[in-house]
Design a protein around this motif. Structure first.
Motif, PDB file in Angstrom:
ATOM      1  N   VAL A   1       0.882  -1.164   0.000  1.00 39.29           N
ATOM      2  CA  VAL A   1       0.000   0.000   0.000  1.00 39.29           C
ATOM      3  C   VAL A   1       0.923   1.217   0.000  1.00 39.29           C
ATOM      4  CG1 VAL A   1      -1.705   1.306   1.324  1.00 39.29           C
ATOM      5  CG2 VAL A   1      -1.789  -1.182   1.311  1.00 39.29           C
ATOM      6  N   LEU A   2       0.601   2.213  -0.807  1.00 43.22           N
ATOM      7  CA  LEU A   2       1.365   3.455  -0.817  1.00 43.22           C
ATOM      8  C   LEU A   2       0.563   4.539  -0.119  1.00 43.22           C
ATOM      9  CD1 LEU A   2       2.637   3.480  -4.528  1.00 43.22           C
ATOM     10  CD2 LEU A   2       3.832   2.630  -2.490  1.00 43.22           C
ATOM     11  N   LEU A   3       1.214   5.254   0.764  1.00 51.44           N
ATOM     12  CA  LEU A   3       0.613   6.400   1.421  1.00 51.44           C
ATOM     13  C   LEU A   3       1.406   7.615   0.971  1.00 51.44           C
ATOM     14  CD1 LEU A   3      -1.470   7.494   3.396  1.00 51.44           C
ATOM     15  CD2 LEU A   3       0.162   7.088   5.231  1.00 51.44           C
ATOM     16  N   VAL A   4       0.763   8.484   0.200  1.00 55.74           N
ATOM     17  CA  VAL A   4       1.434   9.614  -0.438  1.00 55.74           C
ATOM     18  C   VAL A   4       1.000  10.909   0.224  1.00 55.74           C
ATOM     19  CG1 VAL A   4       1.852  10.788  -2.632  1.00 55.74           C
ATOM     20  CG2 VAL A   4       1.411   8.323  -2.611  1.00 55.74           C
ATOM     21  N   LYS A   5       1.969  11.653   0.722  1.00 55.75           N
ATOM     22  CA  LYS A   5       1.697  12.987   1.269  1.00 55.75           C
ATOM     23  C   LYS A   5       2.065  13.981   0.176  1.00 55.75           C
ATOM     24  CE  LYS A   5       2.534  11.637   6.018  1.00 55.75           C
ATOM     25  NZ  LYS A   5       2.901  10.230   5.866  1.00 55.75           N
ATOM     26  N   LEU A   6       1.135  14.899  -0.106  1.00 56.51           N
ATOM     27  CA  LEU A   6       1.360  15.832  -1.200  1.00 56.51           C
ATOM     28  C   LEU A   6       0.739  17.178  -0.909  1.00 56.51           C
ATOM     29  CD1 LEU A   6      -1.537  15.858  -3.030  1.00 56.51           C
ATOM     30  CD2 LEU A   6      -0.731  13.550  -3.409  1.00 56.51           C
ATOM     31  N   LYS A   7       1.059  18.105  -1.786  1.00 50.50           N
ATOM     32  CA  LYS A   7       0.517  19.457  -1.675  1.00 50.50           C
ATOM     33  C   LYS A   7      -0.018  19.846  -3.048  1.00 50.50           C
ATOM     34  CE  LYS A   7       3.492  22.737  -0.770  1.00 50.50           C
ATOM     35  NZ  LYS A   7       4.331  23.799  -0.210  1.00 50.50           N
ATOM     36  N   ILE A   8      -1.266  20.335  -3.057  1.00 50.53           N
ATOM     37  CA  ILE A   8      -1.889  20.834  -4.287  1.00 50.53           C
ATOM     38  C   ILE A   8      -2.356  22.253  -4.002  1.00 50.53           C
ATOM     39  CG2 ILE A   8      -3.727  20.531  -5.979  1.00 50.53           C
ATOM     40  CD1 ILE A   8      -3.839  17.585  -5.179  1.00 50.53           C
ATOM     41  N   ASP A   9      -1.784  23.202  -4.718  1.00 51.36           N
ATOM     42  CA  ASP A   9      -2.168  24.609  -4.543  1.00 51.36           C
ATOM     43  C   ASP A   9      -2.124  25.016  -3.067  1.00 51.36           C
ATOM     44  OD1 ASP A   9      -2.614  24.700  -7.297  1.00 51.36           O
ATOM     45  OD2 ASP A   9      -4.734  24.202  -7.064  1.00 51.36           O
ATOM     46  N   ASP A  10      -1.030  24.751  -2.392  1.00 51.66           N
ATOM     47  CA  ASP A  10      -0.809  25.101  -0.981  1.00 51.66           C
ATOM     48  C   ASP A  10      -1.739  24.388  -0.014  1.00 51.66           C
ATOM     49  OD1 ASP A  10       1.342  26.778  -1.551  1.00 51.66           O
ATOM     50  OD2 ASP A  10       0.019  28.470  -1.936  1.00 51.66           O
ATOM     51  N   GLU A  11      -2.424  23.328  -0.450  1.00 58.08           N
ATOM     52  CA  GLU A  11      -3.285  22.531   0.410  1.00 58.08           C
ATOM     53  C   GLU A  11      -2.678  21.145   0.551  1.00 58.08           C
ATOM     54  OE1 GLU A  11      -7.734  21.648   0.212  1.00 58.08           O
ATOM     55  OE2 GLU A  11      -7.533  23.562  -0.822  1.00 58.08           O
ATOM     56  N   LEU A  12      -2.531  20.675   1.798  1.00 56.77           N
ATOM     57  CA  LEU A  12      -1.982  19.349   2.030  1.00 56.77           C
ATOM     58  C   LEU A  12      -3.042  18.281   1.816  1.00 56.77           C
ATOM     59  CD1 LEU A  12       0.170  20.013   5.216  1.00 56.77           C
ATOM     60  CD2 LEU A  12       0.941  19.848   2.856  1.00 56.77           C
ATOM     61  N   ASP A  13      -2.595  17.122   1.376  1.00 57.75           N
ATOM     62  CA  ASP A  13      -3.482  15.989   1.179  1.00 57.75           C
ATOM     63  C   ASP A  13      -2.688  14.717   1.434  1.00 57.75           C
ATOM     64  OD1 ASP A  13      -5.705  14.466   0.569  1.00 57.75           O
ATOM     65  OD2 ASP A  13      -5.752  14.968  -1.557  1.00 57.75           O
ATOM     66  N   GLU A  14      -3.398  13.644   1.750  1.00 60.10           N
ATOM     67  CA  GLU A  14      -2.814  12.313   1.859  1.00 60.10           C
ATOM     68  C   GLU A  14      -3.636  11.399   0.981  1.00 60.10           C
ATOM     69  OE1 GLU A  14      -1.669  10.537   5.607  1.00 60.10           O
ATOM     70  OE2 GLU A  14      -1.687  12.525   6.528  1.00 60.10           O
ATOM     71  N   VAL A  15      -2.943  10.624   0.163  1.00 59.49           N
ATOM     72  CA  VAL A  15      -3.605   9.725  -0.773  1.00 59.49           C
ATOM     73  C   VAL A  15      -3.096   8.310  -0.520  1.00 59.49           C
ATOM     74  CG1 VAL A  15      -3.879   9.133  -3.220  1.00 59.49           C
ATOM     75  CG2 VAL A  15      -3.902  11.527  -2.507  1.00 59.49           C
ATOM     76  N   MET A  16      -4.016   7.373  -0.435  1.00 57.61           N
ATOM     77  CA  MET A  16      -3.661   5.978  -0.300  1.00 57.61           C
ATOM     78  C   MET A  16      -3.865   5.316  -1.656  1.00 57.61           C
ATOM     79  SD  MET A  16      -4.768   3.303   2.571  1.00 57.61           S
ATOM     80  CE  MET A  16      -3.728   4.209   3.693  1.00 57.61           C
ATOM     81  N   ILE A  17      -2.882   4.511  -2.064  1.00 56.01           N
ATOM     82  CA  ILE A  17      -2.951   3.822  -3.353  1.00 56.01           C
ATOM     83  C   ILE A  17      -2.761   2.328  -3.105  1.00 56.01           C
ATOM     84  CG2 ILE A  17      -1.988   3.631  -5.676  1.00 56.01           C
ATOM     85  CD1 ILE A  17      -0.881   6.482  -5.319  1.00 56.01           C
ATOM     86  N   PHE A  18      -3.708   1.534  -3.605  1.00 54.73           N
ATOM     87  CA  PHE A  18      -3.670   0.085  -3.417  1.00 54.73           C
ATOM     88  C   PHE A  18      -4.239  -0.590  -4.650  1.00 54.73           C
ATOM     89  CE2 PHE A  18      -5.777  -3.789  -1.537  1.00 54.73           C
ATOM     90  CZ  PHE A  18      -4.599  -4.491  -1.328  1.00 54.73           C
ATOM     91  N   LYS A  19      -3.490  -1.538  -5.191  1.00 56.14           N
ATOM     92  CA  LYS A  19      -3.904  -2.315  -6.363  1.00 56.14           C
ATOM     93  C   LYS A  19      -4.374  -1.426  -7.517  1.00 56.14           C
ATOM     94  CE  LYS A  19      -4.957  -6.643  -4.067  1.00 56.14           C
ATOM     95  NZ  LYS A  19      -5.941  -7.704  -3.874  1.00 56.14           N
TER      96      LYS A  19
END
Length: 94
Positions: free
Chosen positions: A20-38
């Motif tokens: 499982v990938l847990l991705v911490k990112l920023k879009i237009d100065d807003e933080l987000d966390e995205v989980m990626i699986f299969k």
């Protein structure tokens, strides 16, 4: 057309269903966390489109870190393989 970062991570996760990938990112100065699986992505902080063809990680996103975890993901007992990988470092896995 080459795949964007989100699509590349989804392809990686399709090829590595034990992770499982847990991705911490920023879009237009807003933080987000995205989980990626299969091969599927889901935001943990915002709404996610029902259409799986709509990328959760936009082209404007700046990936801060990627964590690799053992699947299945257990939020109360996450089993990390590797934490805090930068996008540049993760490209070696692609």
């Amino acid at each position: 057309m080459p795949a964007n970062q989100g699509q590349q991570l989804e392809i990686y996760s399709s090829n590595h269903p034990q992770e499982v990938l847990l991705v911490k990112l920023k879009i237009d100065d807003e933080l987000d966390e995205v989980m990626i699986f299969k091969g599927f992505s889901s935001s943990l902080m915002r709404s996610t489109a029902f259409d799986p063809d709509v990328s959760v990680i936009s082209d404007r996103a700046e990936i801060l870190t990627i964590d690799r975890l053992v699947a299945p993901y257990k939020p109360n007992q996450p089993n990390y393989l590797q934490q805090g990988i930068t996008w540049e470092e993760f490209q070696d896995y692609l």
